[in-house]
Write an enzyme that holds these catalytic residues in place. Structure first.
Site, PDB file in Angstrom:
ATOM      1  N   HIS B  46     -24.459 -28.622  -0.420  1.00  0.00           N
ATOM      2  CA  HIS B  46     -23.112 -28.262  -0.858  1.00  0.00           C
ATOM      3  C   HIS B  46     -22.896 -26.750  -0.842  1.00  0.00           C
ATOM      4  O   HIS B  46     -21.848 -26.270  -0.431  1.00  0.00           O
ATOM      5  CB  HIS B  46     -22.911 -28.819  -2.270  1.00  0.00           C
ATOM      6  N   HIS B  92     -13.797 -33.186  -3.218  1.00  0.00           N
ATOM      7  CA  HIS B  92     -14.354 -33.562  -4.520  1.00  0.00           C
ATOM      8  C   HIS B  92     -14.636 -35.058  -4.498  1.00  0.00           C
ATOM      9  O   HIS B  92     -14.232 -35.802  -5.388  1.00  0.00           O
ATOM     10  CB  HIS B  92     -13.399 -33.168  -5.658  1.00  0.00           C
TER      11      HIS B  92
END
Lengths: 81, 740
Positions: B46, B92
């Site tokens: 990430h 998200h």
């Protein structure tokens, strides 16, 4: 038979609503509090035919799956004969 | 020194044994537990882009309008008259599956902070959502929570959510995609960057207090889901949009004061990421004392404070001697603001607790020295059938049109956008529902158009060509509103990078996106990569989402898709031959995903878009609509439907592409636009098209209350528009209402 369920945010989960209440209390001139956390309260009338043990199991399931969001909330179940 | 961590502890931190060895080699010692946590988040997929970096380098990132390319919190482009816009899209996905409402809400909060940390005031938000099968209970739970969460955060914060896209496919059943986009505006000379400059300058923590929420969120976002996913629940954070609004106003005021040197939001990996990245970008170091960090809970360890993902926090560097001034601004907005450290000259992030060093790592180890993987690539074998079904054409056209209009991917998304405030700030010119959203820029004479587009089904069949179609469609959606495309932000949603097939899809996508973005001169100014989108070993479709922003020089030229007046001519600009491969028709009516995709000629596409924009600025065209999912029949029906501005109206159209009726009506092709115009303007539109070298012809006339489409002289469709519209309008709301 009656049941009471208290649903509160898990410890450590941010509570914007509680913070707003705290803020309102402080803005009202009170310095008596350090923190507020808020939650939900349920009064439940249990169907008369239900056995106590079965009722407890079923209410526990209802509290876990419907009344609370287990991701961010805890619940406490109290049953009164 | 003895190995201080068991292999299990290292694995729990998402680090491989060889990554751990590399940490020891870099540090020339074993890390402390705090340092292990810091490496764990900074080296996660990430934060480090370790599997994607080698590919992302191939994207075009510079251009005349680009002020800030990738590497900062958001990209920035110049829109003239001294103003710039900052915009970015971010995923998200994983938090939104675990806790849909808060996951989506904090996704919106995060992307808004990315925008205002640059000094820009957010003026628009959009979302790209991919959910599972619309009729499953799981999808209802996720979609309901996600949409409410987006509305909650955006509406409370006061930013209009003006558009986006929503898709449904069982491939997203346990792995929905929630990609949030935001755009903000600022003067060109008021841009702030996430740099810690000026040795000795104070480092100030502002915003919400730090709690134990979201610890290891960044690591979670890089782990595949399995049935234990639900056990990972406590890592979800809760957002407070009202506090974020205060943070926005305080940050912008502090920036205007001239006392702020650099600023960065605390998103994934919170205090860790902001501390080392600001030092790295500034060529400096940052030292912080954790005792000074505002804490919501008692007894937090250094590990927890450094890895907390509490929302609505920022780290900023003030000019020497001006910390008090900055702090007073934040106090005025009732926000915590505390000097927690200072800028140093040693290029390290140093973390102290009670004056003792608990972590000390050269910034470069966490950024440039983070692992980079050249993962193996392999083309998937035999998953996609490239032959059409023989009986694909044996269908009643009217029934198929009704079925397509009621397909969740095509049906009206008003159940979604009705939950969003799309008018707050009163600049929205084109509301959700047309090809692209349009916003007036009050500070200038101009308007901005923006759109989010993906075509995951195409990308599953052919990722390179599929994403080129998505880029072309995004540009087309802007062009039909009258806007000139400027730049792109991308959100790359893929399955596990540890599968060579996924990496092949990713690499192909980057190549296709690069080629198309170069053709449209729309550089990629930033974005986000989300890997590990898979559950129980089954990946999502490769889903690159294109966010494109365009400029309209004169807001009076803003155009929408809806037919406006009886008697107007229906004009088809562009004549690419439609094909059924990969089409919504095959997916919905026949239930199959099968290729080959329609071709794409980028030069032709650009010419068609230029012709449409010219005809719009010459005030010849009254409406224009991109002809994509579901083919020309669906596009025509959408032009007929009522809008927030106009009642429904019918049309009579005659098509002849030299093809059978089904392929003519439902086949898909790029480079086609349906326009309407007064009959007297048709010759002038044709003249523009001739000059640019684009085919153009009148195919029908607006009027009546029925949509009638003849194919090569035979009537294929003749239905009341009201019937088509009710099939289209009711589908999603009805599915979401089940069980209520």
């Amino acid at each position: 038979m009656k049941a009471e369920v208290y649903v509160t945010l898990k410890r450590g989960v941010l509570d914007p609503q509680g913070k707003a209440i705290q803020h309102a209390i402080e803005a009202n001139g009170s310095d008596a509090i350090a923190a507020v956390r808020q939650g939900k309260y349920f009064e439940i009338e249990v169907a008369p035919a239900l056995e106590p043990a079965a009722a407890r199991a079923e209410l526990d399931r209802i509290a876990r799956e419907i009344l609370s969001n287990p991701v961010i909330e805890d619940y406490r179940l109290e049953i009164h004969e | 020194m003895q190995q201080p961590f068991t292999p299990e502890v290292i694995a729990e931190h998402g680090l491989t044994p060889s990554e751990y060895d590399r940490i020891v080699e870099l540090l020339e010692r074993h890390p402390t537990i705090v340092e292990l946590g810091i490496f764990s988040v900074m080296w996660s997929e990430h934060c480090s882009y370790k599997s994607s970096r080698v590919h992302l380098k191939r994207l075009p990132t510079t251009g005349e309008c680009v002020v800030q390319g990738p590497g900062e919190n958001a990209g920035i482009v110049d829109i003239g008259e001294g103003y710039t816009v900052a915009f970015k899209i971010e995923s998200h996905n994983h938090p939104s599956f675990i806790e849909p409402f808060q996951g989506a809400a904090t996704g919106v909060g995060g992307i808004l902070r990315d925008i205002f940390t640059m000094g820009a005031r957010p003026i628009a938000a959009m979302n790209s959502l991919h959910f599972g099968d619309i009729d499953s209970q799981g999808t209802r739970r996720v979609a309901d929570g996600v949409v409410r969460g987006i509305g909650h955060y955006g509406n409370c914060f006061g930013v209009p959510t003006i558009g986006g896209e929503v898709h449904f496919s069982d491939r997203y059943e346990k792995n929905p995609l929630v990609n949030a986009f935001a755009l903000g505006i600022m003067k060109r000379d008021q841009i702030f960057l996430g740099k810690a400059e000026g040795v000795g300058n104070p480092v100030i923590y502002v915003g919400a207090k730090t709690g134990r929420d979201g610890i290891h969120g960044a690591t979670m976002a890089s782990a595949e889901f399995d049935d234990e996913a639900l056990e990972k629940r406590p890592t979800v954070q809760v957002g407070d949009p009202f506090l974020e609004k205060l943070l926005l106003e305080a940050c912008l005021e502090a920036m205007r004061s001239g006392a702020v040197v650099g600023i960065q939001d605390m998103g994934a990996a919170g205090l860790t990421c902001s501390t080392c990245e600001m030092g790295f970008r500034g060529g400096t170091g940052v030292e912080i004392e954790l005792d000074l960090v505002p804490q919501r809970e008692t007894g937090m360890t250094p590990y927890e404070i450094m890895l907390s993902e509490s929302q609505e926090r920022m780290l900023l560097v003030a000019s020497h001697g001006r910390a008090r001034e900055v702090i007073e601004i934040f106090h005025k907005w009732e926000l915590d603001a505390v000097v927690v450290g200072r800028v140093t000259d040693d290029g390290k992030m140093r973390v102290l607790e009670h004056g003792e060093v608990v972590a000390e790592i050269p910034n470069v180890f966490l950024t440039d020295e983070a692992p980079v993987y050249h993962r193996p690539l392999a083309r998937p074998e035999g998953e996609v059938v490239l032959e059409l079904l023989h009986d694909a054409l044996d269908v009643d056209a009217e029934g198929a049109l009704l079925e397509l209009l009621a397909s969740p991917n095509i049906a009206s998304k008003e159940w979604v956008y009705d939950q969003y405030d799309h008018m707050v700030r009163t600049n929205t010119v084109v509301l959700p529902g047309s090809d692209a959203a349009v916003l007036r820029v009050k500070e200038t004479r101009k308007a901005l158009a923006m759109t989010l587009d993906s075509n995951a089904r195409y990308c599953e069949i052919d990722p390179r060509l599929g994403v080129m179609h998505a880029v072309a469609e995004a540009a087309r959606n802007l062009s039909v509103t009258g806007a000139r495309p400027l730049a792109v932000t991308n959100c790359m949603n893929f399955a596990s990078p540890e599968r060579p097939e996924t990496m092949w899809q990713f690499s192909e996508t980057i190549d296709g996106m690069s080629e198309a973005c170069r053709a449209f001169d729309t550089p990629v100014t930033g974005g986000n990569v989300s890997f590990y989108n898979e559950t129980d070993g089954r990946g999502i479709f490769p889903t690159p989402v294109i966010g494109m922003v365009g400029l309209i020089d004169d807001p009076k030229h803003v155009t929408t898709q809806w037919f406006a007046k009886e008697g107007h001519a229906v004009v088809l600009i562009g004549d690419e031959t439609p094909a059924l491969g990969g089409s919504e028709y095959l997916a919905t009516v026949r239930g199959v995903l099968t290729g080959p995709l329609p071709g794409l000629d980028l030069d032709r596409e650009k010419a068609v878009q230029e012709a449409v924009r010219t005809a719009i600025t010459d005030e010849l065209i009254v409406s224009a609509h991109d002809c994509s999912d579901g083919g020309i029949a669906v596009a025509l029906a959408e032009c007929c439907f009522s809008s927030y501005r106009l009642p429904a109206v019918g049309a009579t159209v005659d098509l002849d592409f030299g093809l059978d009726a089904i392929t003519t009506l439902f086949g898909e092709a790029p480079s086609r636009v349906i326009a309407s115009a007064p009959v007297g303007a048709v010759a002038k539109i044709a003249e523009i098209c001739r000059r640019i070298g684009v085919p153009c012809r009148q195919v029908g006339i607006v009027g009546g209350d029925r949509l009638r489409i003849d194919v090569r002289g035979a009537t294929s469709v003749d239905v009341r528009v009201a019937d088509l519209e009710s099939a289209w309008r009711s589908r999603i709301a009805a599915a979401m209402a089940v069980g209520r």
